[in-house]
Design an enzyme around this catalytic site. Structure first.
Site, PDB file in Angstrom:
ATOM      1  N   SER A 180       1.040  -1.455  -0.439  1.00 14.73           N
ATOM      2  CA  SER A 180       0.412  -0.223   0.313  1.00 14.73           C
ATOM      3  C   SER A 180       0.953   1.285   0.246  1.00 14.73           C
ATOM      4  O   SER A 180       1.495   1.918  -0.632  1.00 14.73           O
ATOM      5  CB  SER A 180      -0.869   0.342   1.270  1.00 14.73           C
ATOM      6  OG  SER A 180      -1.899   0.772   1.211  1.00 14.73           O
ATOM      7  N   GLU A 275      -9.426  -5.074  -5.609  1.00 14.57           N
ATOM      8  CA  GLU A 275      -9.370  -3.273  -5.085  1.00 14.57           C
ATOM      9  C   GLU A 275      -9.829  -2.131  -5.895  1.00 14.57           C
ATOM     10  O   GLU A 275      -9.073  -2.315  -7.719  1.00 14.57           O
ATOM     11  CB  GLU A 275      -7.294  -3.518  -5.304  1.00 14.57           C
ATOM     12  CG  GLU A 275      -6.865  -4.467  -4.658  1.00 14.57           C
ATOM     13  CD  GLU A 275      -5.662  -4.720  -3.496  1.00 14.57           C
ATOM     14  OE1 GLU A 275      -5.172  -3.367  -3.451  1.00 14.57           O
ATOM     15  OE2 GLU A 275      -4.776  -5.364  -4.035  1.00 14.57           O
ATOM     16  N   HIS A 305      -7.471  -5.523  -0.897  1.00 15.66           N
ATOM     17  CA  HIS A 305      -6.311  -5.125  -0.485  1.00 15.66           C
ATOM     18  C   HIS A 305      -5.509  -5.940   0.432  1.00 15.66           C
ATOM     19  O   HIS A 305      -5.728  -6.243   1.589  1.00 15.66           O
ATOM     20  CB  HIS A 305      -6.854  -3.413   0.461  1.00 15.66           C
ATOM     21  CG  HIS A 305      -5.737  -2.679   0.402  1.00 15.66           C
ATOM     22  ND1 HIS A 305      -5.273  -2.475  -0.850  1.00 15.66           N
ATOM     23  CD2 HIS A 305      -5.114  -2.077   1.152  1.00 15.66           C
ATOM     24  CE1 HIS A 305      -4.090  -1.258  -0.317  1.00 15.66           C
ATOM     25  NE2 HIS A 305      -3.908  -1.027   0.756  1.00 15.66           N
TER      26      HIS A 305
END
Length: 343
Positions: A180, A275, A305
């Site tokens: 991320s 996602e 995610h």
């Protein structure tokens, strides 16, 4: 210039395992309201985020258990230009901190939306990578918003890399991994190394990397109907603004640009098929490829995610981590590089 070697891998075909579909349905019903809680008319307040952070972090830690036998050594070192904080993690036979600087190590940059999480929340994921590769990992504890603003976290990630080099770890023995926001910091690190003439790491693995901290790409995906089980893009966009503040979207450390022909390590990107940040992962892949990098992009259907973080949720989590570890173990060797910081 490095040649492009991009692979899009779907494994397995279909909608993902039955267990992952059941868990994703539950997460969608639970996580989206939690993200929206306390938003208010003008978005979440710094006070609300700071108050929610400990509970969110405890929940994430519980959902990503640490393998038994994992060894951890805390690091907190003051330098002339700031501090390096984090932890050495080892889930193999050796100590947490590698006994020799001649050993390959992982440098892990955790995700967070730049406002939550810590090395503790990601210790399970980092330890599983350590166990599968046989390497020790240094997991960075960087400064978060809303207490700190852009580009503080990126500065900490760059400082951590320099610290590892100063400890005697050669660049060709450092492998960077991140998820991320950690993927965004990894891209920023590559650009900074190029600007300063510092040797690049041996390889990169990114799980669900963030490319655009304005989160416009993710919001557009959600408006097209993409339904991420963990992330409500509109809420996440407002949370990210607590870190990015009034930074210009075109700032070179927001949407990172890499010049063509620069030195780049082989890179693996993994992203879930559900996602809202799928376009971010594809943008990172494109930026690396256009600069001449060797990139593999794996898209895993039916996954949300950073699904690699949750081995209890799906078989795909373990399979993806096995793929990532195999990629890392098979990275080509490079001639040793000497660390000399520019004047």
């Amino acid at each position: 210039m490095q040649t492009s070697d991009t692979e899009v891998l779907w494994r397995p075909a279909g909608r993902g395992s039955f267990r992952s579909r059941a868990v994703n349905g539950y997460l969608t019903r639970v996580s989206h309201p939690v993200m929206a809680a306390g938003m208010g008319r003008n978005g979440p307040s710094a006070r609300v985020i700071s108050a929610m952070r400990p509970g969110v972090n405890r929940s994430l830690s519980a959902l990503s258990p640490v393998p038994s036998g994992t060894r951890v050594e805390q690091v907190r070192e003051s330098l002339a230009d700031g501090q390096v904080r984090g932890e050495w993690v080892s889930a193999h036979a050796g100590p947490a901190r590698p006994a020799s600087t001649d050993q390959t190590i992982l440098y892990y940059l955790h995700g967070s939306g730049y406002v939550i999480c810590s090395p503790r929340t990601h210790r399970g994921l980092v330890a599983r990578l350590s166990r599968r590769t046989g390497w020790s990992a240094f997991s960075l504890d960087y400064r978060l918003g809303p207490e700190y603003r852009f580009p503080t976290a990126g500065d900490d990630a760059i400082r951590g890399y320099h610290w590892l080099l100063d400890q005697g770890h050669r660049a060709d023995q450092i492998v960077v991994a991140g998820d991320s926001a950690g993927g965004h910091m990894a891209l920023d690190l590559l650009a900074d190394n190029h600007r300063r003439g510092i040797a690049q790491p041996r390889g990169i693995v990114m799980f669900s990397p963030l490319y655009d901290p304005t989160f416009d790409l993710a919001v557009a995906s959600q408006l097209r109907g993409v339904r991420d089980p963990l992330i409500d893009a509109v809420s996440a966009q407002r949370i990210l603004q607590l870190y990015t503040g009034d930074a210009e979207p075109g700032h070179p450390r927001m949407r990172v640009h890499l010049p063509a022909g620069m030195s780049l390590p082989p890179t693996l990107i993994q992203v879930g098929g559900l996602e809202v940040m799928g376009d971010d992962a594809r943008a990172v892949e494109r930026v690396l490829r256009e600069a001449g990098g060797h990139v593999r992009l794996q898209e895993w259907p039916g996954q949300g995610h950073v699904f690699q973080m949750f081995p209890l949720f799906s078989d795909e989590s373990r399979l993806a981590l096995r793929e990532a570890a195999g990629f890392l173990r098979n990275l080509p060797t490079r001639a040793p590089t000497v660390h000399v910081m520019p004047e």
